[in-house]
Motif scaffolding. Structure first.
Motif, PDB file in Angstrom:
ATOM      1  N   GLN A  11       0.850  -1.189   0.000  1.00  0.00           N
ATOM      2  CA  GLN A  11       0.000   0.000   0.000  1.00  0.00           C
ATOM      3  C   GLN A  11       0.889   1.244   0.000  1.00  0.00           C
ATOM      4  O   GLN A  11       1.941   1.276   0.640  1.00  0.00           O
ATOM      5  CB  GLN A  11      -0.903   0.005   1.229  1.00  0.00           C
ATOM      6  N   ASP A  14       0.313   7.114   1.698  1.00  0.00           N
ATOM      7  CA  ASP A  14      -0.888   7.881   2.054  1.00  0.00           C
ATOM      8  C   ASP A  14      -2.151   7.030   2.052  1.00  0.00           C
ATOM      9  O   ASP A  14      -3.251   7.513   2.331  1.00  0.00           O
ATOM     10  CB  ASP A  14      -1.058   9.083   1.127  1.00  0.00           C
ATOM     11  N   THR A  16      -3.794   5.723  -0.405  1.00  0.00           N
ATOM     12  CA  THR A  16      -4.725   5.944  -1.518  1.00  0.00           C
ATOM     13  C   THR A  16      -4.547   4.950  -2.666  1.00  0.00           C
ATOM     14  O   THR A  16      -5.310   4.976  -3.613  1.00  0.00           O
ATOM     15  CB  THR A  16      -4.569   7.364  -2.088  1.00  0.00           C
TER      16      THR A  16
END
Length: 192
Positions: A11, A14, A16
């Protein structure tokens, strides 16, 4: 016990997005590597004891200080590096160094365009304090492989005149207060 980490995504910091890892290296070969990529490295770091020469003829310093390689491609760029301790015996007599292709009996990318000067890969003169003065020397040269045949490289040296004994890989005197450094020679095969 060997450890393994198994993940299929990472991931982003942040949160996102994710970075998929599946099959990222699938199909990667030497042919898919960019120009300048390292294809392989070979080296030798022998414990060949302190040696001395006192000749004005090119002399191979130690048979164990040699490195062999079979280039991946005929247009590979080969970079040969050698690191060694050198003592000039507090003499004004210059010592020259070169990397030599022992397999093909040729000097590596050596120029002879210095007017009357001979081609070398390095030179040193040490007139400092006493016979135990020494420096760590570095010689580096590049050449194109030209073919994919195996070859072996080694370090040669000679004096401008043969009257002064020069010492390699350690200080001239044998004392526990002085030093010895194992020499190192490496060849790196880069993609052209």
């Amino acid at each position: 016990m060997a450890s393994k980490i198994k993940v299929d995504q990472i991931q982003t910091a942040d949160g996102t997005g994710t970075i998929a890892l599946q099959n990222q290296l699938s199909g990667m070969t030497n042919a898919s590597l960019p120009s300048g990529a390292v294809l392989q490295m070979k080296y030798a770091n022998p414990d060949c004891e302190t040696i001395s020469i006192s000749t004005a003829s090119w002399t191979r310093l130690a048979s164990s200080l040699a490195v062999s390689i079979t280039p991946i491609y005929s247009d590979s760029i080969l970079e040969i590096e050698c690191f060694f301790m050198f003592g000039g015996s507090n003499s004004s007599n210059i010592t020259h160094f070169k990397i030599h292709d022992d397999t093909n009996g040729s000097d590596v990318n050596m120029s002879g365009t210095g007017n009357n000067r001979q081609g070398v890969h390095g030179s040193a003169r040490q007139v400092d304090s006493d016979i135990n003065d020494c420096d760590m020397m570095t010689i580096k040269v590049t050449t194109t492989a030209s073919n994919t045949n195996a070859r072996s490289y080694s370090l040669y040296a000679k004096n401008e005149s043969g009257t002064t004994e020069k010492t390699f890989f350690g200080n001239k005197s044998n004392s526990s207060a002085l030093g010895y450094a194992k020499p190192y020679i490496k060849v790196t095969d880069y993609k052209a």
